[in-house]
Design a protein around this motif. Structure first.
Motif, PDB file in Angstrom:
ATOM      1  N   GLY A  86       0.790  -1.232   0.000  1.00 11.35           N
ATOM      2  CA  GLY A  86       0.000   0.000   0.000  1.00 11.35           C
ATOM      3  C   GLY A  86       0.818   1.276   0.000  1.00 11.35           C
ATOM      4  N   GLN A  87       2.129   1.195  -0.199  1.00  8.29           N
ATOM      5  CA  GLN A  87       2.961   2.390  -0.304  1.00  8.29           C
ATOM      6  C   GLN A  87       4.066   2.099  -1.314  1.00  8.29           C
ATOM      7  N   SER A  88       4.690   3.128  -1.823  1.00  5.44           N
ATOM      8  CA  SER A  88       5.591   2.956  -2.967  1.00  5.44           C
ATOM      9  C   SER A  88       7.067   2.891  -2.606  1.00  5.44           C
ATOM     10  N   ASP A  89       7.420   3.123  -1.342  1.00  5.84           N
ATOM     11  CA  ASP A  89       8.832   3.129  -0.961  1.00  5.84           C
ATOM     12  C   ASP A  89       9.301   1.694  -0.739  1.00  5.84           C
ATOM     13  N   ARG A  90      10.153   1.209  -1.614  1.00  3.84           N
ATOM     14  CA  ARG A  90      10.611  -0.172  -1.549  1.00  3.84           C
ATOM     15  C   ARG A  90      11.611  -0.405  -0.421  1.00  3.84           C
ATOM     16  N   HIS A  91      11.963   0.661   0.288  1.00  2.00           N
ATOM     17  CA  HIS A  91      12.909   0.522   1.383  1.00  2.00           C
ATOM     18  C   HIS A  91      12.222   0.551   2.753  1.00  2.00           C
ATOM     19  N   ARG A  92      10.926   0.649   2.760  1.00  2.00           N
ATOM     20  CA  ARG A  92      10.167   0.570   4.015  1.00  2.00           C
ATOM     21  C   ARG A  92       9.724  -0.888   4.176  1.00  2.00           C
ATOM     22  N   LEU A  93      10.504  -1.641   4.913  1.00  2.00           N
ATOM     23  CA  LEU A  93      10.359  -3.098   4.940  1.00  2.00           C
ATOM     24  C   LEU A  93       9.525  -3.562   6.143  1.00  2.00           C
ATOM     25  N   GLY A  94       8.307  -3.028   6.225  1.00  2.00           N
ATOM     26  CA  GLY A  94       7.435  -3.367   7.349  1.00  2.00           C
ATOM     27  C   GLY A  94       6.726  -4.693   7.221  1.00  2.00           C
ATOM     28  N   GLY A  95       6.844  -5.359   6.064  1.00  2.00           N
ATOM     29  CA  GLY A  95       6.210  -6.663   5.880  1.00  2.00           C
ATOM     30  C   GLY A  95       4.698  -6.577   5.861  1.00  2.00           C
ATOM     31  N   LEU A  97       2.751  -8.512   3.748  1.00  2.00           N
ATOM     32  CA  LEU A  97       2.200  -9.073   2.515  1.00  2.00           C
ATOM     33  C   LEU A  97       1.680 -10.486   2.755  1.00  2.00           C
ATOM     34  N   ALA A  98       0.487 -10.771   2.255  1.00  2.00           N
ATOM     35  CA  ALA A  98      -0.107 -12.107   2.392  1.00  2.00           C
ATOM     36  C   ALA A  98       0.353 -12.991   1.243  1.00  2.00           C
ATOM     37  N   LEU A  99       0.844 -14.188   1.579  1.00  2.00           N
ATOM     38  CA  LEU A  99       1.293 -15.147   0.573  1.00  2.00           C
ATOM     39  C   LEU A  99       0.436 -16.407   0.681  1.00  2.00           C
ATOM     40  N   PRO A 100      -0.607 -16.515  -0.145  1.00  2.00           N
ATOM     41  CA  PRO A 100      -1.437 -17.718  -0.100  1.00  2.00           C
ATOM     42  C   PRO A 100      -0.693 -18.929  -0.627  1.00  2.00           C
ATOM     43  N   SER A 101      -1.024 -20.087  -0.098  1.00  2.00           N
ATOM     44  CA  SER A 101      -0.376 -21.333  -0.515  1.00  2.00           C
ATOM     45  C   SER A 101      -1.341 -22.479  -0.246  1.00  2.00           C
ATOM     46  N   PRO A 102      -1.029 -23.685  -0.737  1.00  2.00           N
ATOM     47  CA  PRO A 102      -1.894 -24.835  -0.429  1.00  2.00           C
ATOM     48  C   PRO A 102      -1.936 -25.175   1.062  1.00  2.00           C
ATOM     49  N   TYR A 103      -1.025 -24.612   1.842  1.00  2.00           N
ATOM     50  CA  TYR A 103      -0.941 -24.953   3.266  1.00  2.00           C
ATOM     51  C   TYR A 103      -1.538 -23.873   4.159  1.00  2.00           C
ATOM     52  N   GLY A 104      -2.011 -22.803   3.551  1.00  2.00           N
ATOM     53  CA  GLY A 104      -2.569 -21.686   4.300  1.00  2.00           C
ATOM     54  C   GLY A 104      -1.965 -20.383   3.808  1.00  2.00           C
ATOM     55  N   THR A 105      -2.235 -19.314   4.531  1.00  2.00           N
ATOM     56  CA  THR A 105      -1.721 -17.999   4.150  1.00  2.00           C
ATOM     57  C   THR A 105      -0.598 -17.597   5.094  1.00  2.00           C
ATOM     58  N   PHE A 106       0.543 -17.278   4.500  1.00  2.00           N
ATOM     59  CA  PHE A 106       1.694 -16.842   5.277  1.00  2.00           C
ATOM     60  C   PHE A 106       1.796 -15.322   5.177  1.00  2.00           C
ATOM     61  N   ARG A 107       2.301 -14.708   6.238  1.00  2.00           N
ATOM     62  CA  ARG A 107       2.475 -13.261   6.265  1.00  2.00           C
ATOM     63  C   ARG A 107       3.963 -12.932   6.354  1.00  2.00           C
ATOM     64  N   VAL A 108       4.402 -12.070   5.460  1.00  2.00           N
ATOM     65  CA  VAL A 108       5.819 -11.710   5.398  1.00  2.00           C
ATOM     66  C   VAL A 108       6.165 -10.814   6.587  1.00  2.00           C
ATOM     67  N   PRO A 109       7.260 -11.090   7.289  1.00  2.00           N
ATOM     68  CA  PRO A 109       7.592 -10.311   8.481  1.00  2.00           C
ATOM     69  C   PRO A 109       8.240  -8.964   8.182  1.00  2.00           C
ATOM     70  N   ASN A 110       8.256  -8.139   9.190  1.00  2.00           N
ATOM     71  CA  ASN A 110       8.936  -6.856   9.181  1.00  2.00           C
ATOM     72  C   ASN A 110      10.440  -7.109   9.317  1.00  2.00           C
ATOM     73  N   ILE A 111      11.226  -6.692   8.322  1.00  2.00           N
ATOM     74  CA  ILE A 111      12.689  -6.833   8.435  1.00  2.00           C
ATOM     75  C   ILE A 111      13.365  -5.468   8.409  1.00  2.00           C
ATOM     76  N   SER A 112      12.602  -4.428   8.761  1.00  2.00           N
ATOM     77  CA  SER A 112      13.219  -3.109   8.903  1.00  2.00           C
ATOM     78  C   SER A 112      14.059  -3.091  10.174  1.00  2.00           C
ATOM     79  N   PRO A 113      14.896  -2.086  10.361  1.00  2.00           N
ATOM     80  CA  PRO A 113      15.716  -2.050  11.571  1.00  2.00           C
ATOM     81  C   PRO A 113      14.985  -1.552  12.817  1.00  2.00           C
ATOM     82  N   HIS A 114      13.675  -1.652  12.827  1.00  3.71           N
ATOM     83  CA  HIS A 114      12.937  -1.274  14.037  1.00  3.71           C
ATOM     84  C   HIS A 114      13.352  -2.210  15.171  1.00  3.71           C
ATOM     85  N   PRO A 115      13.669  -1.663  16.350  1.00  2.00           N
ATOM     86  CA  PRO A 115      14.235  -2.519  17.412  1.00  2.00           C
ATOM     87  C   PRO A 115      13.277  -3.541  17.999  1.00  2.00           C
ATOM     88  N   GLN A 116      11.969  -3.268  17.973  1.00  2.00           N
ATOM     89  CA  GLN A 116      10.997  -4.229  18.515  1.00  2.00           C
ATOM     90  C   GLN A 116      10.233  -4.959  17.415  1.00  2.00           C
TER      91      GLN A 116
END
Length: 326
Positions: A86-95, A97-116
């Motif tokens: 929902g935003q255009s900055d490819r460097h804001r890595l808040g995760g 995104l829903a990834l549907p699969s035959p095993y269920g829906t996985f959610r991509v994690p936040n890999i930004s340098p946020h400490p928590q």
């Protein structure tokens, strides 16, 4: 009547009771042995499926070079999955995104340098164990929807460079929603069996019979860019079928079909044609790539030309494989 005759019935009764006690002891021994065997198998299984880090968690690794890490970030297509939707900055890595699969829906994690909420508290060794072994900092298996089956063959120096680059990006608040998957897939320990069967951590070593460009392309395509993760079909357990590697298959999200990129399908394309696809998205038949490949091209377009040429040289050398049926 003799005394011995009076005692015979009693001896028969005693013999019967003794036999009963012996049978009971035998059955107890059998059941006990079975319980012990099952417990032993369970213990062996528990040990065999334990998460195994690539490096001890107390390993002291310095971060690498952020400028080189930017190229690993691009080649690895990290932003395509981890950038906040929902935003255009490819460097804001808040995760998220829903990834549907035959095993269920996985959610991509936040890999930004946020400490928590992100990975700001991770050490270099934590990222190394995530990429090279699919193990989290707290010692749990990651699901292979995170393509560590390819990243596991990355060089440690590239991991060090990557975390140096990630630390230069903006921290993003918020955590991704939890995965929506059913049993038994929620039991992460089961992934230990999957890894025993399908995770190959063999380093990619240079082939002296090939050019330096081919060896560079081999490493980038197989490990960092993880091209086969999309351009292959998968078995019942979600692992790549070796006979369809790079031959295309159903999109991992179940939408559409990823093309065959072996010479059986694009044999008329030259290495220069493939390099141009990776630069601009234009195909030699005057078309353009679509779907998730557009994001890939956004990333590969930022690589040095020699890296695109190297990937192209490797792709043209693949053995021809027939496209699997959907």
């Amino acid at each position: 009547m003799s005394t011995s005759a009076l005692h015979r019935p009693m001896r028969r009764g005693q013999d019967g009771a003794a036999r009963h006690r012996r049978r009971k002891r035998v059955w107890i021994a059998i059941v006990g042995s079975g319980v012990l065997a099952l417990a032993g198998l369970g213990a062996v299984g528990w040990i065999a499926t334990a998460p195994r880090r690539a490096l001890p968690p107390d390993t002291d690794l310095a971060a690498g070079d952020a400028e080189r890490g930017a190229l690993i970030f691009a080649a690895g297509d990290c932003a395509s999955c981890h950038a906040s939707p929902g935003q255009s900055d490819r460097h804001r890595l808040g995760g998220g995104l829903a990834l549907p699969s035959p095993y269920g829906t996985f959610r991509v994690p936040n890999i930004s340098p946020h400490p928590q909420d992100g990975i700001g508290g991770w050490r270099t060794v934590d990222l190394a164990n995530a990429l090279l072994a699919g193990v989290s900092p707290d010692g749990r298996h990651y699901y292979p929807v995170f393509p560590y089956t390819s990243y596991a063959r990355m060089r440690l120096d590239d991991v060090r460079d990557l975390i140096a680059y990630l630390r230069t990006l903006p921290p993003v608040e918020g955590r991704a929603p939890p995965h929506e998957i059913a049993l038994p897939f929620k039991l992460r320990r089961v992934l230990g069996i999957w890894k025993l069967l399908f995770l190959d951590r063999t380093p990619i070593t240079p082939d002296p019979t090939r050019s330096a460009a081919w060896n560079r392309g081999h490493y980038l395509a197989e490990a960092v860019a993880h091209c086969a993760e999309c351009h292959s079909s998968r078995n019942l357990f979600g692992a790549i079928k070796a006979k369809t590697r790079y031959a295309g298959g159903t999109d991992p999200e179940g939408v559409g079909y990823v093309p065959n990129i072996t010479p059986a399908r694009i044999g008329g394309w030259s290495a220069a044609d493939i390099a141009e696809v990776l630069r601009s998205g234009r195909t030699p038949n005057h078309g353009r790539v679509g779907s998730s490949m557009t994001d890939v091209v956004t990333n590969t377009a930022t690589l040095p030309q020699e890296d695109r040429d190297a990937i192209a040289e490797f792709i043209t050398s693949l053995p021809p494989r027939e496209t699997p049926q959907p």
